[in-house]
Design an enzyme around this catalytic site. Structure first.
Site, PDB file in Angstrom:
ATOM      1  N   GLY A  83      43.255  35.235  49.020  1.00  0.00           N
ATOM      2  CA  GLY A  83      44.277  34.296  49.491  1.00  0.00           C
ATOM      3  C   GLY A  83      44.917  33.528  48.357  1.00  0.00           C
ATOM      4  O   GLY A  83      45.935  32.859  48.543  1.00  0.00           O
ATOM      5  N   ARG A  84      44.283  33.587  47.204  1.00  0.00           N
ATOM      6  CA  ARG A  84      44.873  32.894  46.052  1.00  0.00           C
ATOM      7  C   ARG A  84      44.512  33.619  44.752  1.00  0.00           C
ATOM      8  O   ARG A  84      44.348  32.991  43.706  1.00  0.00           O
ATOM      9  CB  ARG A  84      44.396  31.446  45.991  1.00  0.00           C
ATOM     10  CG  ARG A  84      42.889  31.286  45.974  1.00  0.00           C
ATOM     11  CD  ARG A  84      42.536  29.911  45.510  1.00  0.00           C
ATOM     12  NE  ARG A  84      41.111  29.678  45.620  1.00  0.00           N
ATOM     13  CZ  ARG A  84      40.517  28.608  45.166  1.00  0.00           C
ATOM     14  NH1 ARG A  84      41.223  27.675  44.578  1.00  0.00           N
ATOM     15  NH2 ARG A  84      39.226  28.463  45.292  1.00  0.00           N
ATOM     16  N   ARG A 167      39.832  35.673  35.453  1.00  0.00           N
ATOM     17  CA  ARG A 167      38.428  36.049  35.647  1.00  0.00           C
ATOM     18  C   ARG A 167      38.229  37.523  35.327  1.00  0.00           C
ATOM     19  O   ARG A 167      39.102  38.351  35.569  1.00  0.00           O
ATOM     20  CB  ARG A 167      38.070  35.759  37.106  1.00  0.00           C
ATOM     21  CG  ARG A 167      36.682  36.142  37.502  1.00  0.00           C
ATOM     22  CD  ARG A 167      36.268  35.363  38.718  1.00  0.00           C
ATOM     23  NE  ARG A 167      36.591  36.052  39.960  1.00  0.00           N
ATOM     24  CZ  ARG A 167      36.244  35.593  41.160  1.00  0.00           C
ATOM     25  NH1 ARG A 167      35.591  34.446  41.283  1.00  0.00           N
ATOM     26  NH2 ARG A 167      36.552  36.254  42.240  1.00  0.00           N
ATOM     27  N   ASP A 243      31.379  37.805  51.743  1.00  0.00           N
ATOM     28  CA  ASP A 243      32.552  38.083  50.897  1.00  0.00           C
ATOM     29  C   ASP A 243      32.314  37.595  49.467  1.00  0.00           C
ATOM     30  O   ASP A 243      33.073  37.935  48.564  1.00  0.00           O
ATOM     31  CB  ASP A 243      33.810  37.429  51.474  1.00  0.00           C
ATOM     32  CG  ASP A 243      33.610  35.963  51.801  1.00  0.00           C
ATOM     33  OD1 ASP A 243      32.703  35.656  52.599  1.00  0.00           O
ATOM     34  OD2 ASP A 243      34.330  35.119  51.244  1.00  0.00           O
ATOM     35  N   ASN A 244      31.260  36.829  49.272  1.00  0.00           N
ATOM     36  CA  ASN A 244      30.953  36.350  47.924  1.00  0.00           C
ATOM     37  C   ASN A 244      29.733  37.051  47.346  1.00  0.00           C
ATOM     38  O   ASN A 244      29.068  36.522  46.447  1.00  0.00           O
ATOM     39  CB  ASN A 244      30.720  34.834  47.944  1.00  0.00           C
ATOM     40  CG  ASN A 244      31.994  34.084  48.309  1.00  0.00           C
ATOM     41  OD1 ASN A 244      33.088  34.581  48.103  1.00  0.00           O
ATOM     42  ND2 ASN A 244      31.844  32.888  48.846  1.00  0.00           N
TER      43      ASN A 244
HETATM   44  P1  AMP Z   1      35.808  31.191  48.943  1.00  0.00           P
HETATM   45  O1  AMP Z   1      35.007  30.260  49.789  1.00  0.00           O
HETATM   46  O2  AMP Z   1      36.312  30.599  47.677  1.00  0.00           O
HETATM   47  O3  AMP Z   1      35.127  32.491  48.736  1.00  0.00           O
HETATM   48  O4  AMP Z   1      37.137  31.503  49.770  1.00  0.00           O
HETATM   49  C1  AMP Z   1      37.137  32.071  51.064  1.00  0.00           C
HETATM   50  C2  AMP Z   1      38.493  32.646  51.391  1.00  0.00           C
HETATM   51  O5  AMP Z   1      39.496  31.635  51.380  1.00  0.00           O
HETATM   52  C3  AMP Z   1      38.978  33.702  50.419  1.00  0.00           C
HETATM   53  O6  AMP Z   1      39.609  34.707  51.172  1.00  0.00           O
HETATM   54  C4  AMP Z   1      39.966  32.963  49.552  1.00  0.00           C
HETATM   55  O7  AMP Z   1      40.940  33.818  48.995  1.00  0.00           O
HETATM   56  C5  AMP Z   1      40.574  31.980  50.539  1.00  0.00           C
HETATM   57  N1  AMP Z   1      41.084  30.767  49.885  1.00  0.00           N
HETATM   58  C6  AMP Z   1      40.360  29.815  49.269  1.00  0.00           C
HETATM   59  N2  AMP Z   1      41.181  28.843  48.790  1.00  0.00           N
HETATM   60  C7  AMP Z   1      42.436  29.180  49.114  1.00  0.00           C
HETATM   61  C8  AMP Z   1      43.719  28.586  48.900  1.00  0.00           C
HETATM   62  N3  AMP Z   1      43.866  27.436  48.273  1.00  0.00           N
HETATM   63  N4  AMP Z   1      44.788  29.246  49.382  1.00  0.00           N
HETATM   64  C9  AMP Z   1      44.671  30.408  50.035  1.00  0.00           C
HETATM   65  N5  AMP Z   1      43.497  31.013  50.268  1.00  0.00           N
HETATM   66  C10 AMP Z   1      42.388  30.417  49.815  1.00  0.00           C
HETATM   67 MG    MG Z   2      35.197  34.117  47.789  1.00  0.00          MG
END
Ligand code: AMP
Ligand code: MG
Length: 478
Positions: A83-84, A167, A243-244
């Site tokens: 998402g980013r 990264r 997903d992580n």
């Molecule tokens: P994470 O907890 O960092 O693994 O993120 C979980 C999901 O949320 C992943 O699909 C990320 O790409 C999405 N995500 C996290 N932060 C953002 C953001 N600021 N904008 C869009 N997507 C995000």
């Molecule tokens: Mg993630």
């Protein structure tokens, strides 16, 4: 050899990615670059142009894309995706290793949902520092090539400076990528992903009789070893959603992670982890839970008979526990100077951990103390129960080979003096926000040599005062 991007990932069916460029940002500016990693990748400072690192100029061969994936977040299934983030491509290093180069904070994608696609400077610097620390502790991890500020504000609880992290990972294939593939309801697609993964990460097993069962076994073993390594240095990942969890066994996604100070097996730092699902000591069982989700996606490839497939999967999954226990036992043994861990040594390990817990002793510091001649000076070692333990420990140690001093020397090479303690990381990030990177660089230098304390870094060893530690919380960094 400069950038020479390849994009083998784009051989997968189109469902798996979305090709696009990064969003434009006003004034991309590097705030930190990683010369060591640059060299590993076969790059020179000239290759680290801001326009390339912010994703606006395509380096040779680059075809940027966001990855599609899914995942169980706190046990709930969701469709996700970058998402980013964007993968610029795969850089093949001079030694022939393939690395994904990914931008984090590069703007919205079709997977952004309600998010703004951006990242703030603090969390990106935090990932940079902690991922480097993990690498130098000898723990498989994604790494960080650079952080740039974008010149644009990011709106969170407050207004923060926007940033992009560059990264580097062996790949970004996750358990969640397989969960996504499985839900495409087309066995050819899950097979395409599994075959690609075998080719990229496990070429040695791709021709084995049941390569998909073997894939599960190998991934389970790598995760078992990885999570054992986390426990041996007091690391709490904090958000072990599927997903992580990387298929190749690297630590990935440094959001709410933290290192423990005083030893508390139920330590939780993440502000959203209310029930402690991802607490320090839950990590092995969550790891296994995640791998069970991975196994489910592979069942149709393992055997056309579902019951038979389940039996094979269960057997392969047991590789996780065996590997975790083996790595944890031998790793803990080495931390206490034992080259072999049988029942006697295991009892001593368990007694020592109990004592650490009872006295809320500092995990990293106490193991390090044991490796130094003057350890008896600290308060913890004066407790009568600890004195008893010490006597038994020295007795068992004396039974095999080298002198006590020699063993202590060895213990120093496995018990880090410096880890990125939370209060130090916070101090480094606060100063960096003011544009002062002196302390950040100092801490980075120290964590890059964690087993050999430079006398100049003595202050970076000490645990925090209780008031610095109390109620320490971490955030997902969105
Ligand atoms: P994470 O907890 O960092 O693994 O993120 C979980 C999901 O949320 C992943 O699909 C990320 O790409 C999405 N995500 C996290 N932060 C953002 C953001 N600021 N904008 C869009 N997507 C995000
Ligand atoms: Mg993630």
């Amino acid at each position: 050899m400069p950038w020479n991007f390849e994009s083998t990932y784009l051989q997968l069916p189109e469902n798996f990615y979305h090709k696009q460029m990064a969003s434009a940002v006003p004034t991309p500016q590097k705030v930190i670059t990683n010369e060591f990693l640059m060299e590993t990748l076969g790059l020179t400072p000239n290759d680290l142009e801001e326009s390339v690192l912010c994703g606006r100029k395509k380096a040779p061969g680059s075809e940027p894309f966001a990855q599609a994936y899914a995942g169980h977040q706190y046990a709930h299934f969701t469709f996700l995706g970058d998402g980013r983030a964007l993968v610029l491509g795969e850089q093949v290093s001079p030694t022939g290793e393939r690395f994904d180069i990914q931008l984090k904070g590069s703007g919205r994608t079709p997977f952004s949902r309600m998010g703004d696609g951006k990242a703030a400077l603090g969390p990106m610097l935090r990932e940079y520092l902690i991922s480097e620390a993990m690498h130098y502790l000898g723990i498989p991890s994604t790494r960080s090539l650079a952080v740039l500020t974008t010149g644009e504000p990011v709106f969170r609880e407050t207004v923060l400076p926007g940033a992009i992290l560059v990264r580097v990972a062996s790949s970004h294939i996750r358990v969640g990528t397989f969960e996504f593939a499985a839900r495409l309801n087309d066995i050819n697609k899950i097979k395409a992903l599994a075959d690609y993964t075998l080719e990229r990460h496990f070429p040695e097993i791709k021709d084995s009789t049941n390569c998909y069962v073997e894939l599960l076994r190998q991934v389970s073993k790598r995760q078992g070893r990885l999570i054992a390594n986390w426990l041996l240095v007091g690391f709490v990942h904090g958000v072990m959603n599927t997903d992580n969890m990387s298929i190749c066994g690297e630590t990935i996604d440094y959001g709410p992670c933290a290192f423990i100070n005083s030893y508390n097996p139920s330590a939780v730092f993440s502000s959203i982890d209310r029930y402690g699902r991802y607490s320090f000591s839950n990590q092995p069982s969550v790891g296994l839970w995640n791998l069970a989700r991975f196994a489910e996606t592979l069942l149709p490839l393992m055997d056309s008979d579902l019951e038979k497939a389940k039996g094979k999967a269960e057997k392969a999954l047991s590789g996780f526990t065996a590997e975790f226990q083996g790595a944890w036992r031998s790793g803990m043994g080495l931390k206490l100077g034992f080259s072999d861990v049988k029942d006697v040594e295991l009892k001593l390990i368990e007694r020592f951990l109990k004592l650490l817990e009872e006295h809320r002793a500092d995990f990293t510091g106490t193991f390090r103390d044991l490796s130094t001649p003057a350890f008896n000076d600290s308060e913890f070692f004066k407790n009568s129960t600890v004195v008893d333990w010490q006597r038994d420990w020295r007795e068992v140690l004396s039974k095999n080979g080298a002198s006590f001093e020699k063993k202590q020397m060895f213990m120093k090479s496995v018990n880090p003096a410096v880890i990125p303690r939370n209060h130090l990381v916070e101090k480094a990030l606060e100063a960096a926000h003011q544009g002062d990177f002196y302390f950040f660089h100092r801490l980075l230098e120290a964590v890059r040599n964690p087993y050999q304390l430079d006398p100049e870094h003595q202050d970076l060893m000490a645990p925090p005062f209780p008031e610095q530690e109390e109620g320490y919380r971490t955030f997902c960094g969105t």
